[in-house]
Scaffold this motif. Structure first.
Motif, short mmCIF file in Angstrom:
data_model
loop_
_atom_site.label_atom_id
_atom_site.label_comp_id
_atom_site.label_asym_id
_atom_site.label_seq_id
_atom_site.Cartn_x
_atom_site.Cartn_y
_atom_site.Cartn_z
N THR A 75 -1.68 7.93 -1.82
CA THR A 75 -0.88 7.11 -0.90
C THR A 75 0.24 6.40 -1.66
OG1 THR A 75 -2.80 6.77 0.52
CG2 THR A 75 -0.99 5.19 0.75
N LYS A 76 -0.12 5.78 -2.78
CA LYS A 76 0.88 5.03 -3.55
C LYS A 76 1.93 5.97 -4.13
CE LYS A 76 -2.66 1.73 -4.86
NZ LYS A 76 -3.41 1.17 -5.98
N THR A 77 1.48 7.12 -4.65
CA THR A 77 2.42 8.07 -5.25
C THR A 77 3.41 8.59 -4.20
OG1 THR A 77 0.67 8.76 -6.75
CG2 THR A 77 2.58 10.21 -6.61
N ALA A 78 2.88 8.99 -3.04
CA ALA A 78 3.74 9.52 -1.98
C ALA A 78 4.71 8.44 -1.48
CB ALA A 78 2.88 10.05 -0.83
N ALA A 79 4.24 7.19 -1.43
CA ALA A 79 5.12 6.09 -0.98
C ALA A 79 6.31 5.96 -1.92
CB ALA A 79 4.33 4.79 -0.91
N LEU A 80 6.05 6.07 -3.23
CA LEU A 80 7.15 5.94 -4.20
C LEU A 80 8.13 7.10 -4.08
CD1 LEU A 80 5.18 4.74 -7.36
CD2 LEU A 80 6.42 3.35 -5.69
N GLU A 81 7.59 8.30 -3.85
CA GLU A 81 8.47 9.49 -3.79
C GLU A 81 9.33 9.52 -2.54
OE1 GLU A 81 6.56 13.25 -4.53
OE2 GLU A 81 5.43 12.45 -6.22
N THR A 82 8.90 8.83 -1.48
CA THR A 82 9.62 8.94 -0.19
C THR A 82 10.33 7.65 0.23
OG1 THR A 82 7.58 8.34 0.98
CG2 THR A 82 7.99 10.69 0.69
N THR B 39 4.93 -0.11 2.79
CA THR B 39 4.66 1.24 2.26
C THR B 39 3.88 1.14 0.96
OG1 THR B 39 5.60 3.44 1.91
CG2 THR B 39 6.85 1.60 0.96
N GLY B 40 3.05 2.13 0.72
CA GLY B 40 2.19 2.14 -0.47
C GLY B 40 1.04 1.15 -0.37
N SER B 41 0.75 0.70 0.85
CA SER B 41 -0.25 -0.37 0.99
C SER B 41 -1.61 0.16 1.40
CB SER B 41 0.23 -1.41 2.02
OG SER B 41 0.04 -0.91 3.34
N MET B 42 -2.62 -0.65 1.08
CA MET B 42 -4.00 -0.41 1.52
C MET B 42 -4.29 -1.47 2.58
SD MET B 42 -5.00 1.96 -0.61
CE MET B 42 -3.32 2.53 -0.90
N GLN B 43 -4.45 -1.05 3.82
CA GLN B 43 -4.68 -2.02 4.91
C GLN B 43 -6.17 -2.15 5.17
OE1 GLN B 43 -2.22 -3.67 6.68
NE2 GLN B 43 -0.69 -2.85 5.28
N THR C 122 7.40 5.92 5.38
CA THR C 122 6.39 5.03 4.79
C THR C 122 5.06 5.77 4.70
OG1 THR C 122 5.55 4.05 6.86
CG2 THR C 122 7.49 3.00 5.85
N VAL C 123 4.29 5.41 3.69
CA VAL C 123 2.99 6.03 3.45
C VAL C 123 1.98 4.92 3.18
CG1 VAL C 123 1.74 7.79 2.15
CG2 VAL C 123 4.23 7.92 2.29
N ASN C 124 1.00 4.81 4.04
CA ASN C 124 0.02 3.74 3.90
C ASN C 124 -1.39 4.26 4.14
OD1 ASN C 124 1.70 1.16 3.63
ND2 ASN C 124 2.66 2.19 5.38
N ALA C 125 -2.35 3.50 3.65
CA ALA C 125 -3.75 3.86 3.88
C ALA C 125 -4.42 2.75 4.69
CB ALA C 125 -4.48 4.05 2.56
N ILE C 126 -5.24 3.16 5.62
CA ILE C 126 -6.06 2.21 6.37
C ILE C 126 -7.46 2.26 5.76
CG2 ILE C 126 -7.13 1.74 8.61
CD1 ILE C 126 -4.59 2.68 9.96
#
Ligand code: NAD
Length: 260
Positions: free
Chosen positions: A166-173, A247-251, A179-183
């Motif tokens: 999630t964090k890697t994809a958030a940085l790339e995009t 983005t890149g967050s853990m919710q 935005t790329v996040n994890a629940i």
């Protein structure tokens, strides 16, 4: 705000995934549902989404163990519905056993479905999102992306992996409107939780009632299961324009579990 967008939700024939699909459809989002199960029951859920919410709903039978089928699922959204704007990587399975007894095939299957499938789906969906300069990727991780529990080695490893992905994809995009996040849910009452109770009881030498009270809800300070609707509402928020800077967050949505 989301009306007319297209969401692909993996593992949406049951539990949290089905709640995501229905919650997005309620916002006017066309959806591709996916997952295993009885064909007639799946068709019933699919057509109910169309008739209740007035959106298009397609079913993709892609097996999350197969990279090519996952790419086809994304292509189905793009060719039949015009885009894959929102990708929800949600399919997941669990197995509970001590490491020394954990079947090797089961380890490989859990890593494939709970981690690698999300990578394959992102790999297929990101080019279209980048071209359209808008995208939302939401990964169902778990409290087990942040903390561990015994006897769940493959699941905890895959979910910690999802946090990294999630964090890697958030940085790339980040500069593409994506935005790329994890629940990270705690215990949500779904078939996945219900099915692990007998094995957990066996592994810990407890009755099934003791597992519910002393293992599952013991971890959750609120002493209540999270509901699928609460998890789905969080996903809808993450997809909204108000969440464009998240983005890149853990919710965490876990009744306080990882605060302890
Ligand atoms: P569930 O068993 O109700 O749903 C799992 C879904 O994944 C189903 O639609 C199933 O058909 C699908 N699936 C499984 N294997 C598949 C495969 N090979 N190909 C395609 N689809 C496949 O479980 P759930 O509790 O709704 O879990 C959904 C997600 O939420 C999982 O990633 C799980 O790890 C996560 N999660 C659940 C809880 C919880 O307490 N229920 C807590 C934290 C995280």
């Amino acid at each position: 705000m989301l009306k007319g967008k297209v969401a692909v939700v993996t593992g949406s024939t049951s539990g949290i995934g089905l709640a995501y699909a229905r919650a997005f459809a309620k916002e006017g989002v066309n959806v591709v549902i996916n997952g295993l199960g009885d064909a007639a029951a799946i068709e019933k859920e699919r057509s109910a989404i169309e008739s209740e919410f007035g959106v298009k709903a397609l079913y993709s039978p892609a097996n999350m163990l197969k990279a090519d089928e996952i790419a086809d699922m994304v292509k189905l959204a793009e060719t039949e519905l015009g885009a894959c704007d929102i990708l929800v990587n949600n399919a997941g399975i669990q197995h509970v056993a001590p490491i020394e007894e954990f079947p090797i095939d089961t380890w490989n299957t859990i890593i494939a479905i709970n981690l690698s499938a999300a990578f394959f789906a992102m790999r297929a969906a990101i080019p279209g999102m980048k071209a359209r300069k808008w995208g939302r990727i939401i990964n169902t991780a778990s409290a087990h992306a942040l903390v561990a529990s015994p006897f769940k080695s493959a699941y905890v490893s895959a979910k910690h992996g999802i946090a990294g992905l999630t964090k890697t994809a958030a940085l790339e995009t980040a500069t593409f409107g994506i935005t790329v996040n994890a629940i990270c849910p705690g215990y949500v009452w779904t078939p996945l939780v219900e099915k692990q109770i007998p094995d957990t009881a066996k592994a810990r030498g407890m009755t099934e009632e003791e597992v519910k009270k002393n293992v599952l809800l013991a971890a959750q300070p609120t002493k209540e299961f999270v509901t699928v609707e609460e998890v789905a509402a969080l996903a809808v928020f993450l997809a909204s324009d108000n969440a464009r800077s998240i983005t890149g967050s853990m919710q965490q949505i876990d009744g306080g579990w990882v605060a302890e």
